[in-house]
Design a protein around this motif. Structure first.
Motif, short mmCIF file in Angstrom:
data_model
loop_
_atom_site.label_atom_id
_atom_site.label_comp_id
_atom_site.label_asym_id
_atom_site.label_seq_id
_atom_site.Cartn_x
_atom_site.Cartn_y
_atom_site.Cartn_z
N ARG A 75 -1.12 6.37 3.30
CA ARG A 75 -0.53 7.81 2.72
C ARG A 75 0.64 6.80 1.63
O ARG A 75 0.83 7.35 0.61
CB ARG A 75 0.58 8.22 3.75
CG ARG A 75 -0.07 9.11 4.76
CD ARG A 75 0.72 9.47 5.53
NE ARG A 75 2.05 10.42 5.43
CZ ARG A 75 1.98 11.60 4.99
NH1 ARG A 75 0.80 12.63 5.09
NH2 ARG A 75 3.16 12.25 4.61
N ARG A 76 0.89 5.66 2.01
CA ARG A 76 1.95 4.96 0.97
C ARG A 76 1.15 4.62 0.00
O ARG A 76 1.33 4.37 -1.31
CB ARG A 76 2.63 3.76 1.57
CG ARG A 76 3.45 3.14 0.82
CD ARG A 76 4.51 2.09 1.79
NE ARG A 76 3.81 1.19 2.52
CZ ARG A 76 3.86 -0.06 2.20
NH1 ARG A 76 4.37 -0.54 0.89
NH2 ARG A 76 3.00 -0.93 2.75
N PHE A 77 0.00 4.20 0.00
CA PHE A 77 -1.16 3.69 -0.96
C PHE A 77 -1.43 4.83 -2.11
O PHE A 77 -1.13 4.79 -3.31
CB PHE A 77 -2.29 3.18 -0.50
CG PHE A 77 -3.52 2.96 -1.59
CD1 PHE A 77 -3.42 1.76 -2.49
CD2 PHE A 77 -4.44 3.79 -1.92
CE1 PHE A 77 -4.46 1.72 -3.36
CE2 PHE A 77 -5.24 3.65 -2.89
CZ PHE A 77 -5.40 2.59 -3.60
N VAL A 78 -1.64 5.96 -1.44
CA VAL A 78 -1.88 7.33 -2.40
C VAL A 78 -0.40 7.62 -2.98
O VAL A 78 -0.71 7.98 -4.16
CB VAL A 78 -2.57 8.19 -1.40
CG1 VAL A 78 -2.38 9.78 -2.29
CG2 VAL A 78 -3.85 8.19 -0.97
N ARG A 79 0.66 7.53 -2.24
CA ARG A 79 1.99 8.06 -2.83
C ARG A 79 2.11 7.18 -4.20
O ARG A 79 2.49 7.47 -5.34
CB ARG A 79 3.11 8.03 -1.89
CG ARG A 79 4.46 8.45 -2.46
CD ARG A 79 5.19 8.77 -1.43
NE ARG A 79 5.55 7.72 -0.58
CZ ARG A 79 5.22 7.51 0.73
NH1 ARG A 79 4.53 8.31 1.23
NH2 ARG A 79 5.62 6.54 1.42
N LEU A 80 2.21 5.56 -4.12
CA LEU A 80 2.42 4.79 -4.94
C LEU A 80 1.42 4.96 -6.09
O LEU A 80 1.61 4.63 -7.40
CB LEU A 80 2.28 3.47 -4.43
CG LEU A 80 3.42 2.92 -3.68
CD1 LEU A 80 3.34 1.54 -3.03
CD2 LEU A 80 4.92 3.20 -4.24
N THR A 81 0.28 5.12 -5.74
CA THR A 81 -1.03 5.30 -6.95
C THR A 81 -0.53 6.54 -7.96
O THR A 81 -0.61 6.39 -9.04
CB THR A 81 -2.20 5.61 -6.17
OG1 THR A 81 -2.68 4.40 -5.64
CG2 THR A 81 -3.31 5.72 -7.29
N VAL A 82 -0.22 7.54 -7.27
CA VAL A 82 -0.09 8.79 -7.97
C VAL A 82 1.26 8.55 -8.77
O VAL A 82 1.32 8.86 -10.07
CB VAL A 82 0.34 10.13 -7.08
CG1 VAL A 82 0.58 11.18 -7.87
CG2 VAL A 82 -1.46 10.40 -6.53
#
Length: 286
Positions: A75-82
């Motif tokens: 979840r943190r990876f997706v959030r930081l990516t976006v």
């Protein structure tokens, strides 16, 4: 047409090749025995095997699947990516000369950010598995609302000095004997000095005062968190107004630089506010 035993052998082989060598023999024996029991007397063994799951899914049940980004970080990876890609695109939209220039310089180029995060999260996950003792959970005072007073005092002094220099830059340069061009470059436009300059300065002073209040108390409280978010939103709104208003400085070059800096500050501040709201502690009912 393969027999039931041949289907089992093929299925077990596909599962085993996805596992570490040290596990293959034991898992293959266990899985073969289980499948023989499951498929005994079945009229359609192929359908039963397909219902049992893909070999990759079955292998994941028996061992730790090899992943670049740990599931706990997903979840943190997706959030930081976006967030990262959107910020790069927005900053590019401000500085690019047209859609084609934006697409070539920022649209596709922004994809370096997800690649960087993949490498960073992958290395972090590897380090956790390699040295687990170094990544044990440790309680932090900040999660309980306490603040780092020495750090906040240093930050308060830095931002106060920065605000003074920003407001009186032209006056300071003149006193230091700088060239007239340099003084004029950092002289505020008269219209900006009338409005919205005073509003931005008032919000900046309010933020500094709030920062100092929290530092003195030594801990965040629900009301101070609300004030922090409200001041942040008001400041961002005022700065966005500055972006679309007239010039800030008399110099065109200085005006372009400061407006780009304001755009960066607004983007970072909005992301910070979003994180603060999402991480805000929820009241616990007794």
């Amino acid at each position: 047409m393969l027999t039931t035993e041949e289907l089992i052998d093929a299925y077990v082989a596909d599962v085993a090749r996805l596992l570490p060598r040290s596990q293959r023999e034991d898992v293959a024996a266990e899985l073969r025995a289980l499948l023989r029991e499951e498929l005994a007397g079945s009229d359609d063994p192929l359908a039963r095997l397909r219902a049992f799951g893909r070999p990759g899914d079955v292998a994941a049940r028996y061992g730790q699947p090899s992943t670049v980004v740990d599931p706990a970080d997903g979840r943190r990876f997706v959030r930081l990516t976006v967030i990262g890609v959107v910020v790069i695109w927005l900053l590019g939209a401000i500085s690019a000369d047209g859609v084609v220039d934006w697409y070539q310089a920022y649209g596709i180029a922004a994809l370096w950010w997800p690649g960087f995060l993949v490498v960073a999260f992958g290395l972090t996950g590897w380090a956790r598995r390699r040295w687990p003792a170094r990544f044990l959970w440790r309680p932090r005072k900040s999660t309980a609302g306490f603040v780092n007073r020495p750090g906040r005092i240093a930050a308060f002094a830095f931002w106060t000095a920065g605000a003074v220099v920003l407001v009186s830059a032209a006056w300071l340069l003149e006193r230091l004997g700088a060239a007239p061009q340099a003084v004029q470059a950092l002289t505020f436009d008269p219209d900006f000095a009338r409005f919205p300059g005073p509003l931005v300065l008032a919000l900046l002073v309010a933020e500094l005062a709030h920062h100092l209040t929290v530092t003195i108390h030594g801990r965040w409280r629900p009301v101070t968190r609300d004030i922090d978010v409200a001041l942040g939103l008001l400041t961002c709104a005022a700065l966005i107004g500055v972006l679309f208003a007239g010039p800030v400085y008399l110099s065109t070059e200085a005006n372009q630089i400061v407006k780009f800096a304001i755009a960066v500050i607004v983007a970072v501040s909005l992301v910070d506010l979003l994180i603060k709201v999402r991480r805000r502690p929820q009241p616990v009912n007794p």
